[in-house]
Design an enzyme around this catalytic site. Structure first.
Site, PDB file in Angstrom:
ATOM      1  N   GLU A  75      54.153  90.124  37.234  1.00  0.00           N
ATOM      2  CA  GLU A  75      53.534  89.018  36.493  1.00  0.00           C
ATOM      3  C   GLU A  75      54.230  87.686  36.762  1.00  0.00           C
ATOM      4  O   GLU A  75      54.024  86.710  36.030  1.00  0.00           O
ATOM      5  CB  GLU A  75      53.524  89.311  34.985  1.00  0.00           C
ATOM      6  CG  GLU A  75      52.698  90.501  34.575  1.00  0.00           C
ATOM      7  CD  GLU A  75      51.189  90.314  34.777  1.00  0.00           C
ATOM      8  OE1 GLU A  75      50.778  89.333  35.429  1.00  0.00           O
ATOM      9  OE2 GLU A  75      50.438  91.172  34.294  1.00  0.00           O
ATOM     10  N   HIS A  94      56.449  88.182  28.143  1.00  0.00           N
ATOM     11  CA  HIS A  94      55.148  88.866  28.171  1.00  0.00           C
ATOM     12  C   HIS A  94      55.356  90.308  27.732  1.00  0.00           C
ATOM     13  O   HIS A  94      56.248  90.996  28.240  1.00  0.00           O
ATOM     14  CB  HIS A  94      54.534  88.838  29.570  1.00  0.00           C
ATOM     15  CG  HIS A  94      53.370  89.768  29.698  1.00  0.00           C
ATOM     16  ND1 HIS A  94      52.274  89.690  28.865  1.00  0.00           N
ATOM     17  CD2 HIS A  94      53.146  90.824  30.512  1.00  0.00           C
ATOM     18  CE1 HIS A  94      51.424  90.655  29.179  1.00  0.00           C
ATOM     19  NE2 HIS A  94      51.925  91.361  30.174  1.00  0.00           N
ATOM     20  N   HIS A  96      53.321  93.910  25.370  1.00  0.00           N
ATOM     21  CA  HIS A  96      52.099  94.563  24.898  1.00  0.00           C
ATOM     22  C   HIS A  96      52.319  95.089  23.472  1.00  0.00           C
ATOM     23  O   HIS A  96      52.193  96.295  23.237  1.00  0.00           O
ATOM     24  CB  HIS A  96      51.732  95.713  25.834  1.00  0.00           C
ATOM     25  CG  HIS A  96      51.532  95.325  27.260  1.00  0.00           C
ATOM     26  ND1 HIS A  96      51.580  96.235  28.295  1.00  0.00           N
ATOM     27  CD2 HIS A  96      51.277  94.119  27.838  1.00  0.00           C
ATOM     28  CE1 HIS A  96      51.365  95.605  29.447  1.00  0.00           C
ATOM     29  NE2 HIS A  96      51.189  94.327  29.189  1.00  0.00           N
ATOM     30  N   HIS A 157      44.591  93.024  27.444  1.00  0.00           N
ATOM     31  CA  HIS A 157      45.867  93.161  28.129  1.00  0.00           C
ATOM     32  C   HIS A 157      47.072  93.092  27.187  1.00  0.00           C
ATOM     33  O   HIS A 157      47.733  94.105  26.957  1.00  0.00           O
ATOM     34  CB  HIS A 157      45.936  92.091  29.232  1.00  0.00           C
ATOM     35  CG  HIS A 157      47.182  92.118  30.041  1.00  0.00           C
ATOM     36  ND1 HIS A 157      47.393  91.283  31.092  1.00  0.00           N
ATOM     37  CD2 HIS A 157      48.301  92.866  29.937  1.00  0.00           C
ATOM     38  CE1 HIS A 157      48.579  91.517  31.619  1.00  0.00           C
ATOM     39  NE2 HIS A 157      49.143  92.477  30.922  1.00  0.00           N
TER      40      HIS A 157
END
Ligand SMILES: [Zn+2]
Length: 215
Positions: A75, A94, A96, A157
């Site tokens: 990423e 980043h 999840h 995502h």
């Protein structure tokens, strides 16, 4: 930030994300700006809770490896976009986190002013249209939003947060997940009530500086 402090901050952030359950398996990636045109980023395919300072890669803002072995996070284009476009950004996270990612998977935004501390410390959280994870297309999908926001739901995502340093970006990640949990629970109770425009204006003009909400 000096290099040793940057490495230490990224390792600590990775452990915290792991403890929080925000980065299952090898998910997620974190970076920190070490100078005007160089960042430190987590390697691809590694558990975020088990990183050592020497595992991290130094890369320039074009994505070229300056120091370190192995591959940087897939990423990285998304991280590089944030540093190139925003001179004020010193850290990018980043992850999840499960409940906020559920909102992203359902295509349900978290952009209403529901909780005062979110308004003060995170701001509006847009839902960025889906693009394939780990591609330049994801960075391109983010580009129209990156100037005006510090936290983003990435459709189907996960979540991306920015900060003046990696600690602030991490705190924003924690707050986005907290907002998602509260919003989900409030929906079971008839739905969250957004603050009115007047209440938001009053909040933003209050004596409490951003980052230090009362209570
Ligand atoms: Zn991801």
């Amino acid at each position: 930030m000096d290099h040793a402090a940057g490495r230490s901050a990224l390792v600590s952030c990775g452990r915290r994300l792991d403890v929080l359950g925000f980065t299952p398996a090898t998910d997620g990636n974190v970076s920190v700006r070490l100078g005007a045109d160089v960042i430190l980023v987590t390697p691809a395919g590694r558990e975020k809770g088990e990183l050592s300072p020497e595992d991290l890669l130094l890369v320039d803002l074009e994505g070229r490896i300056v120091q370190g072995a192995g591959r940087p996070s897939t990423e990285m284009p998304m991280h590089l976009l944030c540093y190139r476009r925003r001179g004020d950004v010193g850290g990018v996270v980043h992850a999840h986190p499960p409940i906020a990612t559920a909102f992203a998977a359902a295509g349900v935004p978290l952009d209403a002013p529901v909780m005062p501390e979110i308004v003060l410390t995170v701001g509006t959280i847009p839902l960025v249209p889906y693009a394939t994870p780990g591609t330049e297309q994801l960075a391109q999908a983010l580009e129209p939003w990156v100037d005006g926001h510090d936290a983003f739901l990435l459709a189907s995502h996960g979540v991306l947060t920015l900060g003046r340093d990696v600690r602030e970006a991490l705190h924003r990640m924690e707050r986005v997940e907290h907002l998602a949990k509260v919003t989900l629970a409030a929906r079971l109770l008839g739905g969250p009530r957004s603050l009115t425009d007047t209440q938001v204006v009053s909040l933003l003009s209050g004596a409490t500086p951003p980052g230090r909400p009362a209570g």
